[in-house]
Design an enzyme around this catalytic site. Sequence first.
Site, PDB file in Angstrom:
ATOM      1  N   LYS A   1       0.818  -1.203   0.000  1.00  0.00           N
ATOM      2  CA  LYS A   1       0.000   0.000   0.000  1.00  0.00           C
ATOM      3  C   LYS A   1       0.856   1.259   0.000  1.00  0.00           C
ATOM      4  O   LYS A   1       0.409   2.323  -0.364  1.00  0.00           O
ATOM      5  CB  LYS A   1      -0.889   0.033   1.254  1.00  0.00           C
ATOM      6  CG  LYS A   1      -1.814  -1.134   1.404  1.00  0.00           C
ATOM      7  CD  LYS A   1      -2.523  -1.030   2.787  1.00  0.00           C
ATOM      8  CE  LYS A   1      -3.228  -2.316   3.085  1.00  0.00           C
ATOM      9  NZ  LYS A   1      -3.761  -2.324   4.461  1.00  0.00           N
ATOM     10  N   GLY A   2       2.108   1.115   0.434  1.00  0.00           N
ATOM     11  CA  GLY A   2       2.940   2.271   0.755  1.00  0.00           C
ATOM     12  C   GLY A   2       3.110   3.320  -0.330  1.00  0.00           C
ATOM     13  O   GLY A   2       3.279   4.499  -0.035  1.00  0.00           O
TER      14      GLY A   2
ATOM     15  N   GLU B   1       7.760   2.700  -6.047  1.00  0.00           N
ATOM     16  CA  GLU B   1       7.854   2.123  -4.701  1.00  0.00           C
ATOM     17  C   GLU B   1       8.101   3.245  -3.692  1.00  0.00           C
ATOM     18  O   GLU B   1       8.694   4.272  -4.022  1.00  0.00           O
ATOM     19  CB  GLU B   1       8.994   1.090  -4.703  1.00  0.00           C
ATOM     20  CG  GLU B   1       9.352   0.489  -3.377  1.00  0.00           C
ATOM     21  CD  GLU B   1       8.271  -0.381  -2.755  1.00  0.00           C
ATOM     22  OE1 GLU B   1       7.145   0.131  -2.588  1.00  0.00           O
ATOM     23  OE2 GLU B   1       8.546  -1.540  -2.381  1.00  0.00           O
ATOM     24  N   ASP B   2       7.656   3.026  -2.471  1.00  0.00           N
ATOM     25  CA  ASP B   2       7.869   4.046  -1.436  1.00  0.00           C
ATOM     26  C   ASP B   2       9.319   4.085  -0.959  1.00  0.00           C
ATOM     27  O   ASP B   2       9.945   5.139  -0.917  1.00  0.00           O
ATOM     28  CB  ASP B   2       6.919   3.812  -0.245  1.00  0.00           C
ATOM     29  CG  ASP B   2       6.909   2.356   0.250  1.00  0.00           C
ATOM     30  OD1 ASP B   2       7.739   1.543  -0.224  1.00  0.00           O
ATOM     31  OD2 ASP B   2       6.077   2.033   1.111  1.00  0.00           O
TER      32      ASP B   2
ATOM     33  N   ASP C   1      14.816  -0.699   1.166  1.00  0.00           N
ATOM     34  CA  ASP C   1      15.572  -0.987   2.389  1.00  0.00           C
ATOM     35  C   ASP C   1      16.704  -1.931   2.005  1.00  0.00           C
ATOM     36  O   ASP C   1      17.793  -1.489   1.640  1.00  0.00           O
ATOM     37  CB  ASP C   1      14.612  -1.582   3.420  1.00  0.00           C
ATOM     38  CG  ASP C   1      15.255  -1.781   4.781  1.00  0.00           C
ATOM     39  OD1 ASP C   1      16.433  -1.458   4.926  1.00  0.00           O
ATOM     40  OD2 ASP C   1      14.591  -2.275   5.699  1.00  0.00           O
TER      41      ASP C   1
ATOM     42  N   PHE D   1      13.579   3.982  10.940  1.00  0.00           N
ATOM     43  CA  PHE D   1      12.244   3.552  10.519  1.00  0.00           C
ATOM     44  C   PHE D   1      11.364   4.783  10.331  1.00  0.00           C
ATOM     45  O   PHE D   1      11.162   5.562  11.260  1.00  0.00           O
ATOM     46  CB  PHE D   1      11.625   2.591  11.537  1.00  0.00           C
ATOM     47  CG  PHE D   1      10.394   1.930  11.001  1.00  0.00           C
ATOM     48  CD1 PHE D   1      10.494   0.825  10.154  1.00  0.00           C
ATOM     49  CD2 PHE D   1       9.138   2.439  11.297  1.00  0.00           C
ATOM     50  CE1 PHE D   1       9.356   0.231   9.615  1.00  0.00           C
ATOM     51  CE2 PHE D   1       7.992   1.841  10.768  1.00  0.00           C
ATOM     52  CZ  PHE D   1       8.103   0.736   9.923  1.00  0.00           C
ATOM     53  N   VAL D   2      10.871   4.953   9.114  1.00  0.00           N
ATOM     54  CA  VAL D   2      10.097   6.163   8.803  1.00  0.00           C
ATOM     55  C   VAL D   2       8.633   5.840   8.507  1.00  0.00           C
ATOM     56  O   VAL D   2       8.300   4.741   8.085  1.00  0.00           O
ATOM     57  CB  VAL D   2      10.705   6.937   7.611  1.00  0.00           C
ATOM     58  CG1 VAL D   2      12.034   7.555   7.984  1.00  0.00           C
ATOM     59  CG2 VAL D   2      10.848   6.055   6.379  1.00  0.00           C
TER      60      VAL D   2
ATOM     61  N   ASP E   1       3.576   3.251   6.691  1.00  0.00           N
ATOM     62  CA  ASP E   1       2.863   3.009   7.949  1.00  0.00           C
ATOM     63  C   ASP E   1       3.736   2.386   9.022  1.00  0.00           C
ATOM     64  O   ASP E   1       4.839   1.906   8.762  1.00  0.00           O
ATOM     65  CB  ASP E   1       1.700   2.045   7.708  1.00  0.00           C
ATOM     66  CG  ASP E   1       2.196   0.599   7.550  1.00  0.00           C
ATOM     67  OD1 ASP E   1       3.155   0.387   6.794  1.00  0.00           O
ATOM     68  OD2 ASP E   1       1.642  -0.304   8.200  1.00  0.00           O
TER      69      ASP E   1
HETATM   70  P1  5GP Z   1      13.219  -4.301   1.171  1.00  0.00           P
HETATM   71  O1  5GP Z   1      12.743  -5.491   0.410  1.00  0.00           O
HETATM   72  O2  5GP Z   1      13.897  -3.273   0.285  1.00  0.00           O
HETATM   73  O3  5GP Z   1      14.082  -4.679   2.340  1.00  0.00           O
HETATM   74  O4  5GP Z   1      11.955  -3.658   1.859  1.00  0.00           O
HETATM   75  C1  5GP Z   1      11.110  -2.781   1.212  1.00  0.00           C
HETATM   76  C2  5GP Z   1       9.785  -2.668   1.926  1.00  0.00           C
HETATM   77  O5  5GP Z   1       9.953  -2.678   3.342  1.00  0.00           O
HETATM   78  C3  5GP Z   1       9.095  -1.339   1.623  1.00  0.00           C
HETATM   79  O6  5GP Z   1       8.245  -1.443   0.521  1.00  0.00           O
HETATM   80  C4  5GP Z   1       8.313  -1.073   2.894  1.00  0.00           C
HETATM   81  O7  5GP Z   1       7.076  -1.718   2.831  1.00  0.00           O
HETATM   82  C5  5GP Z   1       9.121  -1.741   3.985  1.00  0.00           C
HETATM   83  N1  5GP Z   1       9.984  -0.786   4.704  1.00  0.00           N
HETATM   84  C6  5GP Z   1      11.336  -0.723   4.679  1.00  0.00           C
HETATM   85  N2  5GP Z   1      11.793   0.263   5.448  1.00  0.00           N
HETATM   86  C7  5GP Z   1      10.701   0.877   5.983  1.00  0.00           C
HETATM   87  C8  5GP Z   1      10.527   2.026   6.857  1.00  0.00           C
HETATM   88  O8  5GP Z   1      11.464   2.688   7.309  1.00  0.00           O
HETATM   89  N3  5GP Z   1       9.242   2.355   7.152  1.00  0.00           N
HETATM   90  C9  5GP Z   1       8.178   1.663   6.685  1.00  0.00           C
HETATM   91  N4  5GP Z   1       6.958   2.094   7.037  1.00  0.00           N
HETATM   92  N5  5GP Z   1       8.301   0.585   5.853  1.00  0.00           N
HETATM   93  C10 5GP Z   1       9.552   0.214   5.507  1.00  0.00           C
END
Ligand code: 5GP
Length: 174
Positions: free
Chosen positions: A42-43, A98-99, A102, A151-152, A158
């Site tokens: 949803k982000g 994508e939001d 990470d 963590f944002v 969310d």
């Molecule tokens: P990745 O696969 O790159 O490790 O994770 C990406 C997903 O993790 C993002 O789409 C998001 O949903 C979640 N995520 C990663 N860091 C954060 C953060 O700081 N805050 C929030 N709300 N979600 C995060």
Amino acid sequence: MGEIEETLLTEEQIRSKVCELAARITEDYADRAPLLLVGILKGAFIFLADLAREIGIPIEFDFMALSSYGSSTKTSGVVRIMKDLDVEIKGKHVLIVEDIVDTGLTLSYLQRNLAARGAASVEICALLNKRGRDKVDIPVKYEGFSIPNVFVVGYGLDHAERYRNLPYIAVLEK
Ligand code: 5GP
């Protein structure tokens, strides 16, 4: 974890970055329209809505929902498709919106998955990219902000489904 600690990015900073990214996308895809924007639920819904309205070429939309986190805030590394695309993407120019990146695991999986379906091109636009994380090597062609490893929430992001409607991006206290 639960309360807002500080504002990381203001509405104004986000707005001008969204305009900058949209201008680059408009120019880069001018002769490849329509461009298919794939928003990751949803982000990315708020970022996608703002970005799309600043893009000056014909665009189409689709959405996917992926799960890699469960209810915790640590990446498990397992990506599941909870909602797939509604349209065929063979031959289309796709921009994943994508939001936040990470570890990059989610997008690395998704880019390979969409390329395998025969898209003409698959690029990534992410509003936020976390620094200082062990990353899967993924090319984020359109990156909004590089942020510290915190963590944002806000602007679509969310914590336990809260804070998505904040118009700015904030750090949650530990
Ligand atoms: P990745 O696969 O790159 O490790 O994770 C990406 C997903 O993790 C993002 O789409 C998001 O949903 C979640 N995520 C990663 N860091 C954060 C953060 O700081 N805050 C929030 N709300 N979600 C995060």
